[in-house]
Design an enzyme around this catalytic site. Structure first.
Site, short mmCIF file in Angstrom:
data_model
loop_
_atom_site.label_atom_id
_atom_site.label_comp_id
_atom_site.label_asym_id
_atom_site.label_seq_id
_atom_site.Cartn_x
_atom_site.Cartn_y
_atom_site.Cartn_z
N THR A 14 2.46 6.92 13.67
CA THR A 14 1.83 7.43 14.89
C THR A 14 2.83 7.90 15.93
OG1 THR A 14 -0.06 5.98 14.55
CG2 THR A 14 0.30 6.71 16.80
N ASP A 72 2.29 8.57 6.33
CA ASP A 72 1.48 7.52 6.94
C ASP A 72 1.89 6.25 6.20
OD1 ASP A 72 -0.70 5.62 7.32
OD2 ASP A 72 -1.75 7.29 8.25
N SER A 73 2.24 5.21 6.92
CA SER A 73 2.82 4.06 6.22
C SER A 73 1.82 3.36 5.31
CB SER A 73 3.46 3.08 7.20
OG SER A 73 2.50 2.26 7.82
N SER A 74 0.51 3.59 5.53
CA SER A 74 -0.44 2.96 4.61
C SER A 74 -0.42 3.62 3.24
CB SER A 74 -1.85 2.94 5.22
OG SER A 74 -2.13 4.17 5.79
N THR A 104 3.04 1.59 11.78
CA THR A 104 2.96 0.14 11.99
C THR A 104 2.23 -0.60 10.86
OG1 THR A 104 0.92 0.35 13.28
CG2 THR A 104 3.00 0.37 14.51
N ASP A 105 1.37 0.12 10.12
CA ASP A 105 0.52 -0.59 9.16
C ASP A 105 1.31 -1.39 8.12
OD1 ASP A 105 -1.72 0.26 10.45
OD2 ASP A 105 -2.08 1.97 9.13
N1 ASP Z 1 -1.53 4.59 9.98
C1 ASP Z 1 -0.34 4.69 10.80
C2 ASP Z 1 0.83 4.27 9.95
O1 ASP Z 1 0.98 3.12 9.65
C3 ASP Z 1 -0.49 3.84 11.98
C4 ASP Z 1 0.73 3.66 12.82
O2 ASP Z 1 1.70 4.37 12.79
O3 ASP Z 1 0.69 2.72 13.60
O4 ASP Z 1 1.62 5.13 9.59
#
Ligand code: ASP
Length: 204
Positions: A14, A72-74, A104-105
């Site tokens: 994000t 996207d880290s997910s 963050t995920d």
């Molecule tokens: N879905 C995003 C990710 O993990 C959310 C984030 O960056 O917080 O890449």
């Protein structure tokens, strides 16, 4: 005046996303553009991507290695963690410290994995990201980026850490505890290594 060289490995998440009609979306070159437009991250009298001097009199010269595509880290897999480790290895001698920008995920998992991959590390590797992007008026991205840069540029904490919401955590002691608060991470059984407040205090 002294300056420190920092490599920012921008994997996605994000923090660097742009607001679109369909919500936040990654955009090539947008993070760099945003950083260049903010005086805290770029002194217009100096070469590109040099910060103004900190309270301790240090400037940070940083470069950005942006992943293509931004992730996207997910959706990240073990092979992505290996790529981050290899990028740090490839540039290890060229920089004093490394910042990894990450969603963050799965940030806590990536940080833990990196801490076990980077054996005999003698330089700081700080993983960070944010809940709201740099381009939002109200965000946690600026504070997280500035804190990570200040720590990476000033202190020799030679391990893989996660920085979020004023706290520097040991990288393999963290979990994500909140999907909507800025205080999104915690380290239940191990105190943070450093706090970034009016002053920066490191728990040596
Ligand atoms: N879905 C995003 C990710 O993990 C959310 C984030 O960056 O917080 O890449």
């Amino acid at each position: 005046m002294s300056s420190t060289r920092v490599l920012i490995i921008y994997t996605g998440g994000t923090i660097g996303m742009r607001t679109t009609e369909r919500g936040y979306a990654p955009a090539k070159g947008y993070l760099r553009e945003q950083l260049l437009s903010m005086p805290q991250f770029h002194d217009s009298q100096k070469p590109e991507l040099t910060t103004p001097p900190s309270r301790l009199g240090k400037r940070i010269q940083y470069q950005i290695k942006e992943y293509d595509p931004l992730l996207d880290s997910s959706n990240m897999e073990h092979s992505d963690w290996v790529n981050i480790a290899k990028d740090i290895e490839a540039h290890y001698l060229d920089y004093d410290a490394f910042i990894v920008l990450h969603g963050t995920d799965t940030m806590a998992y990536a940080t833990a994995a990196l801490s076990f991959m980077l054996v005999n590390l003698a330089k700081p590797v700080i993983v960070t990201g944010s809940q709201l992007p740099l381009g939002e008026v109200r965000n946690d991205a600026v504070e997280n980026m500035l804190g990570a840069l200040a720590l990476a540029g000033t202190y020799s904490i030679p391990e893989v850490c996660l920085f979020f919401r004023s706290k520097l955590y040991r990288g393999n002691r963290v979990r994500k505890v909140d999907a909507s608060a800025f205080d999104a991470f915690d380290s239940g059984n191990f105190s943070p290594l450093a706090y970034v407040g009016v002053d920066i205090s490191v728990q040596w």
